[in-house]
Design a protein around this motif. Structure first.
Motif, PDB file in Angstrom:
ATOM      1  N   GLN A  64     -20.225  11.093 -41.205  1.00 46.83           N
ATOM      2  CA  GLN A  64     -19.378   9.918 -41.332  1.00 46.83           C
ATOM      3  C   GLN A  64     -20.154   8.707 -40.826  1.00 46.83           C
ATOM      4  O   GLN A  64     -21.214   8.847 -40.200  1.00 46.83           O
ATOM      5  CB  GLN A  64     -18.077  10.067 -40.552  1.00 46.83           C
ATOM      6  CG  GLN A  64     -18.239  10.184 -39.051  1.00 46.83           C
ATOM      7  CD  GLN A  64     -16.911  10.314 -38.319  1.00 46.83           C
ATOM      8  OE1 GLN A  64     -15.837  10.205 -38.916  1.00 46.83           O
ATOM      9  NE2 GLN A  64     -16.965  10.542 -37.009  1.00 46.83           N
ATOM     10  N   TYR A  66     -19.749   4.602 -39.093  1.00 41.82           N
ATOM     11  CA  TYR A  66     -18.949   3.530 -38.501  1.00 41.82           C
ATOM     12  C   TYR A  66     -19.756   2.236 -38.580  1.00 41.82           C
ATOM     13  O   TYR A  66     -20.946   2.216 -38.265  1.00 41.82           O
ATOM     14  CB  TYR A  66     -18.599   3.836 -37.044  1.00 41.82           C
ATOM     15  CG  TYR A  66     -17.296   4.591 -36.881  1.00 41.82           C
ATOM     16  CD1 TYR A  66     -16.182   3.974 -36.326  1.00 41.82           C
ATOM     17  CD2 TYR A  66     -17.179   5.907 -37.307  1.00 41.82           C
ATOM     18  CE1 TYR A  66     -14.979   4.665 -36.181  1.00 41.82           C
ATOM     19  CE2 TYR A  66     -15.990   6.606 -37.179  1.00 41.82           C
ATOM     20  CZ  TYR A  66     -14.893   5.969 -36.608  1.00 41.82           C
ATOM     21  OH  TYR A  66     -13.702   6.646 -36.480  1.00 41.82           O
ATOM     22  N   LYS A  70     -14.978  -3.296 -41.722  1.00 43.65           N
ATOM     23  CA  LYS A  70     -14.872  -3.002 -43.141  1.00 43.65           C
ATOM     24  C   LYS A  70     -14.133  -4.146 -43.831  1.00 43.65           C
ATOM     25  O   LYS A  70     -13.154  -4.664 -43.285  1.00 43.65           O
ATOM     26  CB  LYS A  70     -14.074  -1.711 -43.367  1.00 43.65           C
ATOM     27  CG  LYS A  70     -14.712  -0.474 -42.784  1.00 43.65           C
ATOM     28  CD  LYS A  70     -13.971   0.771 -43.224  1.00 43.65           C
ATOM     29  CE  LYS A  70     -12.532   0.780 -42.709  1.00 43.65           C
ATOM     30  NZ  LYS A  70     -11.806   2.002 -43.101  1.00 43.65           N
ATOM     31  N   GLN A 167     -19.608   6.016 -48.870  1.00 42.51           N
ATOM     32  CA  GLN A 167     -18.250   6.155 -49.400  1.00 42.51           C
ATOM     33  C   GLN A 167     -18.264   6.871 -50.739  1.00 42.51           C
ATOM     34  O   GLN A 167     -17.355   7.646 -51.051  1.00 42.51           O
ATOM     35  CB  GLN A 167     -17.586   4.784 -49.534  1.00 42.51           C
ATOM     36  CG  GLN A 167     -17.068   4.218 -48.221  1.00 42.51           C
ATOM     37  CD  GLN A 167     -16.422   2.864 -48.390  1.00 42.51           C
ATOM     38  OE1 GLN A 167     -16.885   2.028 -49.163  1.00 42.51           O
ATOM     39  NE2 GLN A 167     -15.357   2.614 -47.641  1.00 42.51           N
ATOM     40  N   TRP A 171     -17.639  10.201 -47.706  1.00 36.03           N
ATOM     41  CA  TRP A 171     -17.600  10.104 -46.254  1.00 36.03           C
ATOM     42  C   TRP A 171     -16.449   9.220 -45.787  1.00 36.03           C
ATOM     43  O   TRP A 171     -16.051   8.271 -46.458  1.00 36.03           O
ATOM     44  CB  TRP A 171     -18.880   9.457 -45.745  1.00 36.03           C
ATOM     45  CG  TRP A 171     -20.083  10.327 -45.680  1.00 36.03           C
ATOM     46  CD1 TRP A 171     -20.328  11.456 -46.412  1.00 36.03           C
ATOM     47  CD2 TRP A 171     -21.236  10.123 -44.873  1.00 36.03           C
ATOM     48  NE1 TRP A 171     -21.564  11.955 -46.109  1.00 36.03           N
ATOM     49  CE2 TRP A 171     -22.148  11.162 -45.166  1.00 36.03           C
ATOM     50  CE3 TRP A 171     -21.592   9.163 -43.939  1.00 36.03           C
ATOM     51  CZ2 TRP A 171     -23.389  11.274 -44.545  1.00 36.03           C
ATOM     52  CZ3 TRP A 171     -22.829   9.266 -43.319  1.00 36.03           C
ATOM     53  CH2 TRP A 171     -23.714  10.307 -43.617  1.00 36.03           C
ATOM     54  N   ASN A 172     -15.953   9.534 -44.603  1.00 41.69           N
ATOM     55  CA  ASN A 172     -15.077   8.598 -43.906  1.00 41.69           C
ATOM     56  C   ASN A 172     -15.931   7.466 -43.357  1.00 41.69           C
ATOM     57  O   ASN A 172     -17.003   7.684 -42.803  1.00 41.69           O
ATOM     58  CB  ASN A 172     -14.368   9.298 -42.745  1.00 41.69           C
ATOM     59  CG  ASN A 172     -13.649   8.315 -41.828  1.00 41.69           C
ATOM     60  OD1 ASN A 172     -12.740   7.615 -42.253  1.00 41.69           O
ATOM     61  ND2 ASN A 172     -14.072   8.266 -40.569  1.00 41.69           N
ATOM     62  N   VAL A 173     -15.456   6.223 -43.532  1.00 41.61           N
ATOM     63  CA  VAL A 173     -16.119   5.065 -42.935  1.00 41.61           C
ATOM     64  C   VAL A 173     -15.120   4.369 -42.023  1.00 41.61           C
ATOM     65  O   VAL A 173     -14.061   3.915 -42.473  1.00 41.61           O
ATOM     66  CB  VAL A 173     -16.636   4.084 -44.010  1.00 41.61           C
ATOM     67  CG1 VAL A 173     -17.237   2.844 -43.341  1.00 41.61           C
ATOM     68  CG2 VAL A 173     -17.687   4.766 -44.882  1.00 41.61           C
ATOM     69  N   GLY A 174     -15.433   4.319 -40.750  1.00 46.44           N
ATOM     70  CA  GLY A 174     -14.564   3.660 -39.790  1.00 46.44           C
ATOM     71  C   GLY A 174     -15.145   2.332 -39.356  1.00 46.44           C
ATOM     72  O   GLY A 174     -16.276   1.987 -39.696  1.00 46.44           O
ATOM     73  N   ALA A 266     -15.729   9.285 -31.998  1.00 44.22           N
ATOM     74  CA  ALA A 266     -16.264   9.616 -33.319  1.00 44.22           C
ATOM     75  C   ALA A 266     -17.351  10.674 -33.219  1.00 44.22           C
ATOM     76  O   ALA A 266     -17.383  11.633 -34.010  1.00 44.22           O
ATOM     77  CB  ALA A 266     -16.823   8.347 -33.986  1.00 44.22           C
ATOM     78  N   GLU A 269     -16.087  14.073 -32.726  1.00 41.76           N
ATOM     79  CA  GLU A 269     -15.416  14.616 -33.918  1.00 41.76           C
ATOM     80  C   GLU A 269     -16.422  15.223 -34.883  1.00 41.76           C
ATOM     81  O   GLU A 269     -16.253  16.347 -35.358  1.00 41.76           O
ATOM     82  CB  GLU A 269     -14.641  13.494 -34.615  1.00 41.76           C
ATOM     83  CG  GLU A 269     -13.935  13.944 -35.884  1.00 41.76           C
ATOM     84  CD  GLU A 269     -13.308  12.776 -36.622  1.00 41.76           C
ATOM     85  OE1 GLU A 269     -12.568  13.031 -37.584  1.00 41.76           O
ATOM     86  OE2 GLU A 269     -13.568  11.612 -36.250  1.00 41.76           O
ATOM     87  N   THR A 272     -22.245  11.268 -36.458  1.00 40.07           N
ATOM     88  CA  THR A 272     -21.886   9.950 -36.980  1.00 40.07           C
ATOM     89  C   THR A 272     -23.103   9.042 -37.030  1.00 40.07           C
ATOM     90  O   THR A 272     -23.923   9.038 -36.112  1.00 40.07           O
ATOM     91  CB  THR A 272     -20.816   9.300 -36.086  1.00 40.07           C
ATOM     92  OG1 THR A 272     -19.694  10.188 -35.971  1.00 40.07           O
ATOM     93  CG2 THR A 272     -20.341   7.971 -36.672  1.00 40.07           C
TER      94      THR A 272
END
Length: 303
Positions: A64, A66, A70, A167, A171-174, A266, A269, A272
């Motif tokens: 992921q 960060y 965003k 993305q 992937w998750n983008v925080g 993050a 989890e 990252t």
């Protein structure tokens, strides 16, 4: 400073090698897999990293990403994509019924119109762009100074280029910042950050009346910073930029303190990749020092 912090600091100053960029590995303190920080320069093209095997390898080990912020409906966005300012979103506080041309003098207004037409292909004299007149003087100045550096943006600014790419992989983008940030909170300036419309107008007029001098100074400074980044010379980067970072705790220290728990959560989890401005790495209140003080090991990735 305790022994653990001293060891951590030495580890990333010890060896500087060519073309490593400002890429750092985070490990230890219970992390099963490392995470990474890419200290970016916002105006650089993200495609530069496609030829850096160390970055590509690090990215492949993550799951992921960060970034600082965003783009979203709730994020302050300045875009000249359409007349009538449909993509311009910003809270302003002009006096009732006034706009940019009411708060700067005629000489500055003429230069502003000329430079926006020359560099941004926007005719501020045309009423179809009238809604732009309500963005702040600081925003007008920011758009012009950003335009100086577009020669380095071959494929979009670095943070957004990388975010879009991951993305597309699902992937998750925080984001590390709070949902809403003001332009003044995000600006990196060597001068006092103006807060009121009047202060911003004075700053804009000073800038416009020495436009060519300011432009040359900014481009020269950026190229020096870029050369340190390109060669992975973190110590040189710090030396050149430390005075731009330390006077502005709201821009750096305060944001870093908010980012740290979000980064730790993050990393715990999943692995990252953090991508944010390299200025946030610098100094005793930089992210690297804060991670070290929290028990993590941080080392620069070297070629």
């Amino acid at each position: 400073m305790n022994k653990k912090i001293i060891i951590c600091v030495i580890s990333f100053f010890a060896v500087i090698t060519s073309n490593a960029q400002l890429l750092f590995r985070i490990s230890g303190n219970g992390l099963k897999e490392p995470s990474y920080i890419l200290g970016s320069i916002h105006n650089l093209s993200g495609s530069l990293l496609d030829s850096i095997p160390e970055y590509l390898k690090a990215e492949s080990q993550c799951q992921q990403m960060y970034v600082e912020q965003k783009p979203s409906a709730t994020t302050m966005v300045i875009s000249l994509g359409e007349p009538n300012g449909k993509q311009v979103q910003q809270e302003v506080d002009y006096p009732d019924g006034k706009n940019i041309f009411d708060v700067i003098d005629e000489e500055s207004a003429a230069i502003l119109v000329e430079k926006y037409k020359e560099y941004l292909n926007v005719n501020l004299s045309d009423t179809t762009w009238k809604s732009l007149w309500k963005i702040t003087p600081a925003a007008f100045q920011h758009l012009l100074t950003s335009r100086f550096l577009t020669q380095y943006r071959n494929n979009g600014v670095m943070d957004m280029y990388l975010m879009k790419r991951v993305q597309e992989r699902g992937w998750n983008v925080g984001q590390l910042d709070d949902e809403r940030m003001k332009l003044n909170d995000l600006a990196d300036s060597q001068e006092k950050l103006p807060q009121t419309i009047e202060e911003q107008a004075d700053s804009l007029m000073t800038f416009l009346k020495d436009y060519e001098g300011r432009k040359q100074q900014m481009v020269k400074d950026f190229e020096t910073t870029y050369n340190y980044w390109r060669t992975g010379d973190y110590e040189g980067f710090v030396s050149h930029n430390i005075q731009k970072v330390t006077p502005y705790p709201g821009v750096y220290r305060d944001r870093n303190e908010k980012w740290l728990p979000r980064m730790i959560a993050a990393m715990r989890e999943k692995p990252t990749m953090f991508v944010f401005g390299s200025g946030h790495l610098i100094g005793e209140h930089g992210i690297i020092q804060m991670l070290c003080a929290s028990g993590y090991e941080v080392e620069q990735v070297k070629r």
